[in-house]
Scaffold this active site. Structure first.
Site, PDB file in Angstrom:
ATOM      1  N   LYS A 206       4.984  -6.864  -5.289  1.00 52.09           N
ATOM      2  CA  LYS A 206       4.423  -6.851  -6.640  1.00 52.09           C
ATOM      3  C   LYS A 206       5.529  -6.610  -7.670  1.00 52.09           C
ATOM      4  CE  LYS A 206       0.908  -4.379  -9.291  1.00 52.09           C
ATOM      5  NZ  LYS A 206      -0.172  -3.388  -9.266  1.00 52.09           N
TER       6      LYS A 206
ATOM      7  N   GLU B 260      12.907  -1.222   0.465  1.00 54.80           N
ATOM      8  CA  GLU B 260      12.810  -1.797   1.814  1.00 54.80           C
ATOM      9  C   GLU B 260      12.738  -3.316   1.757  1.00 54.80           C
ATOM     10  OE1 GLU B 260      10.975   0.617   0.501  1.00 54.80           O
ATOM     11  OE2 GLU B 260      10.412   2.138   1.977  1.00 54.80           O
TER      12      GLU B 260
ATOM     13  N   GLY C  85      -1.629  -2.495  -5.379  1.00 54.26           N
ATOM     14  CA  GLY C  85      -0.975  -2.942  -4.150  1.00 54.26           C
ATOM     15  C   GLY C  85      -1.904  -2.950  -2.940  1.00 54.26           C
ATOM     16  N   ARG C  86      -2.587  -1.814  -2.699  1.00 57.52           N
ATOM     17  CA  ARG C  86      -3.421  -1.733  -1.487  1.00 57.52           C
ATOM     18  C   ARG C  86      -4.740  -2.476  -1.628  1.00 57.52           C
ATOM     19  NH1 ARG C  86      -2.488   2.805  -3.985  1.00 57.52           N
ATOM     20  NH2 ARG C  86      -4.130   4.093  -4.895  1.00 57.52           N
TER      21      ARG C  86
ATOM     22  N   GLU D  31      -4.051   6.966   0.382  1.00 53.96           N
ATOM     23  CA  GLU D  31      -3.281   6.787  -0.850  1.00 53.96           C
ATOM     24  C   GLU D  31      -4.214   6.822  -2.059  1.00 53.96           C
ATOM     25  OE1 GLU D  31       0.790   4.622  -0.940  1.00 53.96           O
ATOM     26  OE2 GLU D  31      -0.657   3.152  -1.606  1.00 53.96           O
TER      27      GLU D  31
ATOM     28  N   HIS E 287      -8.981   6.915  26.582  1.00 54.60           N
ATOM     29  CA  HIS E 287      -8.077   7.388  27.630  1.00 54.60           C
ATOM     30  C   HIS E 287      -6.906   8.173  27.039  1.00 54.60           C
ATOM     31  CE1 HIS E 287     -10.047   4.954  30.777  1.00 54.60           C
ATOM     32  NE2 HIS E 287     -10.413   4.259  29.702  1.00 54.60           N
TER      33      HIS E 287
ATOM     34  N   LYS F 153      10.914   8.838  -2.956  1.00 56.08           N
ATOM     35  CA  LYS F 153      11.725   7.661  -3.330  1.00 56.08           C
ATOM     36  C   LYS F 153      12.884   8.097  -4.210  1.00 56.08           C
ATOM     37  CE  LYS F 153       8.158   4.104  -3.935  1.00 56.08           C
ATOM     38  NZ  LYS F 153       7.487   3.299  -4.957  1.00 56.08           N
TER      39      LYS F 153
END
Ligand code: G6Q
Length: 547
Positions: A206, A212, A266-267, A352, A383, A511
């Site tokens: 965005k 990253e 974003g999400r 978030e 399990h 950050k």
């Protein structure tokens, strides 16, 4: 905002909790033979069963009263009207426009955004179709066989989750990859087996500034340029971003750039051009079905009565457990291997959005807010960590997700999968008393003494709540429905807690500190003076190890 009505509604719920805390969920079924019909809601082929909750009709009425006191209907209307519900960033959160397939307008600042949405949607579809058909090729004229999405957080989790979920819909001629971590192993392991001449990179960001993504995009660019020459870069990259200026600086051709808008969080962005890699993988028509699933839920969310409204009930039952039973974990267990990334996707969406400590106007919150969200596919989880869910001292409500039919897997396996899912929710609810265990052990031939000593270990308290979402199969439309249900569930809870679910200031501090530390980590000549003892000590130890 006057929250006295909300406080009163919480107090009424608290009094009610004290009254029904002793009633076991299993007993509620004995008292009401129609409990399943009365405590389940349908949306097309999807059924939401919440009968295995410690809730009566009075509980639901009190929860709906809480929602009304918190002005859920008004806040929902504001969300859909494009009001600046993201108060700290002064933006609307209008992701519903991205999945609007009707003629209905969605307005931001009085302007209908739908023409722009349709334009980008059409450009994404035609680019994806051309890549799939081999009409758009690499610099050497080779057909693309691999598409690598480079993005992180909201620019990765949704499309990556959906690509896995919808793998039966994927073109057999194309492989999709998702690279997110700044750890060079992520990109390195992905490109090791790829032929650069047949690889298309989609940089999804965005802001087009994320550390990253920019690091991975630069290394991917080098991979292409080293193998095919600098001039090939333009043919091997596409981008999705709101920052068209920054994309141009990177050297991506304007006709390979797909925009979106700051009113898309974003999400909440997988419905936008951020879905480009997914559209290339599954094709525009299944992607449109995915959008249609989201739209189905939007229509349901705005029109169904609150007590028969699935995201409202999901949200309110979460509040019931979080605030009245002080449970801080919420489990999501899909009995579907292809939904393996769905819990990770939900962790971002939920934690978030609702991991907040102040209300919309900055005051400390009066109640607990979002839970930790955790999950893994069944049957694998059984399990691994289910032991604690069955016999641990902490209780966590569970959402079970299961398809009635497999998409393309063996039906015999699928029947076992469904049976496991149902058995787990039944076991959580029923448990097994000490007397029952002792009787079973005695019937197995153990002495009374042996049975008494083993019984506590084999006893299950039960009375552990769960919901189940069952749908015909995991097709694009049902996946769209699932995602939108959870989006609106999170919104409903944010309204009850009076928090802003659309910002994420909590990710900023780390950050910022990383930007300060990166030069010190990179350059051993730089001083660590002024850092705390632990940080300085760890940097010194790393310098020692790397000598
Ligand atoms: C999501 C967050 C966050 C964001 C990533 C990637 O709601 O804002 O997860 O999606 O940090 O950001 P960019 O798309 O700007 O690279």
């Amino acid at each position: 905002m006057d929250r006295s009505e909300v406080r009163a509604a919480f107090a009424a719920l608290e009094a009610h909790r004290a009254q029904i805390a002793g009633a076991r969920i299993a007993d509620l079924f004995d008292r009401d033979p129609r409990r399943f019909e009365r405590f389940s809601v349908r949306l097309a082929d999807m059924l939401f069963d919440y009968s295995k909750h410690k809730a009566t009709s009075a509980t639901i009425q009190l929860l709906v009263a809480l929602a009304r006191a918190a002005k859920l209907e008004e806040r929902r209307a504001a969300l859909f009207a494009g009001e600046k519900v993201n108060v700290t960033e002064r933006r609307p959160a209008l992701h519903m426009a991205l999945r609007n397939l009707t003629d209905r307008p969605f307005c931001v600042d009085g302007r209908d955004v739908m023409p722009d949405v349709r334009d980008v949607r059409a450009r994404v579809a035609s680019f994806a179709q051309a890549v799939r058909a081999g009409a758009i090729r690499g610099a050497r004229g080779e057909v693309f066989t691999d598409v690598v999405n480079i993005g992180i957080g909201g620019s990765d989790l949704g499309p990556a989750m959906a690509a896995r979920a919808l793998s039966p819909y994927m073109s057999p001629k194309l492989r999709g990859h998702f690279v997110s971590n700044v750890d060079g192993a992520d990109l390195g392991d992905t490109i090791r087996s790829l032929d650069p001449a047949r690889t298309l990179f989609v940089v999804s960001s965005k802001t087009f500034t994320t550390q990253e993504t920019m690091a991975n995009a630069a290394s991917a660019r080098k991979f292409v340029a080293d193998a095919l020459g600098e001039a090939a870069v333009a043919d091997h990259f596409a981008a999705v971003s709101t920052r068209l200026d920054k994309v141009a600086e990177f050297g991506i051709r304007p006709d390979r750039v797909f925009g979106f808008w700051d009113w898309v969080g974003g999400r909440y962005s997988m419905w936008s051009a951020i879905g480009l890699s997914l559209v290339i993988a599954i094709g525009p028509e299944p992607f449109e079905e995915f959008l249609r699933g989201g739209q189905d839920v939007d229509e349901h969310f705005v029109s169904a009565p609150l007590d028969a409204n699935i995201p409202v009930l999901m949200g309110l039952l979460g509040v019931w457990r979080r605030n009245m039973f002080a449970e801080s974990v919420h489990l999501v267990i899909p009995y579907d291997q292809r939904l393996a990334r769905f819990p990770a996707y939900l962790q971002q969406l939920d934690m978030e959005s609702n991991g907040k400590h102040v209300t919309r106007d900055g005051a400390p919150v009066a109640t607990a807010t979002g839970p930790f969200v955790f999950g893994e596919p069944g049957t694998n989880g059984q399990h691994a960590f289910f032991q604690l869910l069955h016999q641990g001292v902490n209780v966590a409500p569970i959402d079970f997700l299961v398809a009635a039919e497999p998409t393309d897997a063996d039906p015999v396996h699928h029947a076992l999968l469904v049976a496991n899912c149902l058995a787990q929710s039944e076991a959580m609810m029923r448990g097994r008393s000490r007397a029952e265990v002792q009787a079973i052990l005695k019937a197995q031939g153990l002495s009374a003494e042996e049975a008494a000593s083993l019984a506590p270990h084999k006893t299950f308290a039960g009375d552990r709540p769960s919901s189940t979402l069952m749908y015909r199969r995991l097709d694009p439309r049902n996946l769209g429905r699932l995602v939108a249900l959870y989006e609106h569930k999170v919104f409903v809870q944010s309204v009850i807690w009076d928090i802003n679910p659309f910002d994420q200031w909590g990710v900023e501090l780390g950050k910022e500190l990383c930007n300060r530390l990166a030069p010190i980590v990179q350059d051993p000549a730089r001083t660590t003076e002024g850092l705390d003892g632990s940080t300085a000590g760890l940097i010194a130890w790393r310098r020692h190890l790397s000598r």
